[in-house]
Scaffold this motif. Structure first.
Motif, PDB file in Angstrom:
ATOM      1  N   LYS A 120      23.135  -3.674 -19.128  1.00 25.70           N
ATOM      2  CA  LYS A 120      23.784  -3.464 -21.080  1.00 25.70           C
ATOM      3  C   LYS A 120      24.720  -2.807 -20.318  1.00 25.70           C
ATOM      4  O   LYS A 120      26.426  -3.089 -21.105  1.00 25.70           O
ATOM      5  N   GLU A 124      28.599  -4.623 -21.985  1.00 21.74           N
ATOM      6  CA  GLU A 124      30.081  -4.149 -22.690  1.00 21.74           C
ATOM      7  C   GLU A 124      30.843  -4.160 -21.603  1.00 21.74           C
ATOM      8  O   GLU A 124      32.108  -4.403 -22.439  1.00 21.74           O
ATOM      9  N   ARG A 127      32.078  -7.410 -21.455  1.00 21.67           N
ATOM     10  CA  ARG A 127      32.938  -7.924 -23.423  1.00 21.67           C
ATOM     11  C   ARG A 127      34.206  -7.567 -23.471  1.00 21.67           C
ATOM     12  O   ARG A 127      35.223  -8.021 -24.461  1.00 21.67           O
TER      13      ARG A 127
END
Length: 130
Positions: A120, A124, A127
């Motif tokens: 996760k 993130e 991105r």
């Protein structure tokens, strides 16, 4: 260290796997220390230059193997690096998440939970880099 052919090949493969910016950032932070520079040089030559360049498996498959191995051994900092490599080699977030979930039946949910939390964070971060 004199740059052998395996060192040069390893440097190229490492940059391809990590992405140029990330590899450069690691060189300036983690591997700026003389002790860690020795480790980094060895890893480039022996692991990236010799192991990752062997015939028989593509880089994408090798990256997934590392994600699975790191998760099974609870190697969270290495998992973060290998998840980045796996994404850079074309694995999607969903595919990697599913691979990690699949491990729940084989290595246990606590390790899978930590792996998913690591994923996760990495996903993130990646991105936001784009």
């Amino acid at each position: 260290m004199a740059e052998s052919e395996n060192y040069k090949k390893g440097t190229e493969i490492r940059r391809k796997l990590m992405g140029e910016k990330y590899a450069d950032a690691m060189n300036k932070s983690v591997y700026a220390d003389p002790m860690m520079q020795k480790f980094g040089d060895y890893a480039r030559e022996a692991v990236f230059g010799m192991l990752w360049s062997r015939p028989g498996l593509d880089l994408k498959t090798r990256a997934l193997i590392c994600v699975i191995s790191d998760t099974a051994q609870a190697r969270w900092p290495e998992l973060a690096i290998h998840l980045r490599m796996a994404r850079n080699q074309g694995w999607t977030e969903d595919e990697l998440s599913e691979a990690l979930l699949h491990l729940g039946g084989y290595i246990g949910l606590p390790s899978v939970r930590e792996a998913l939390l690591t994923a996760k964070e990495v996903f993130e971060e990646m991105r936001h880099e784009k």
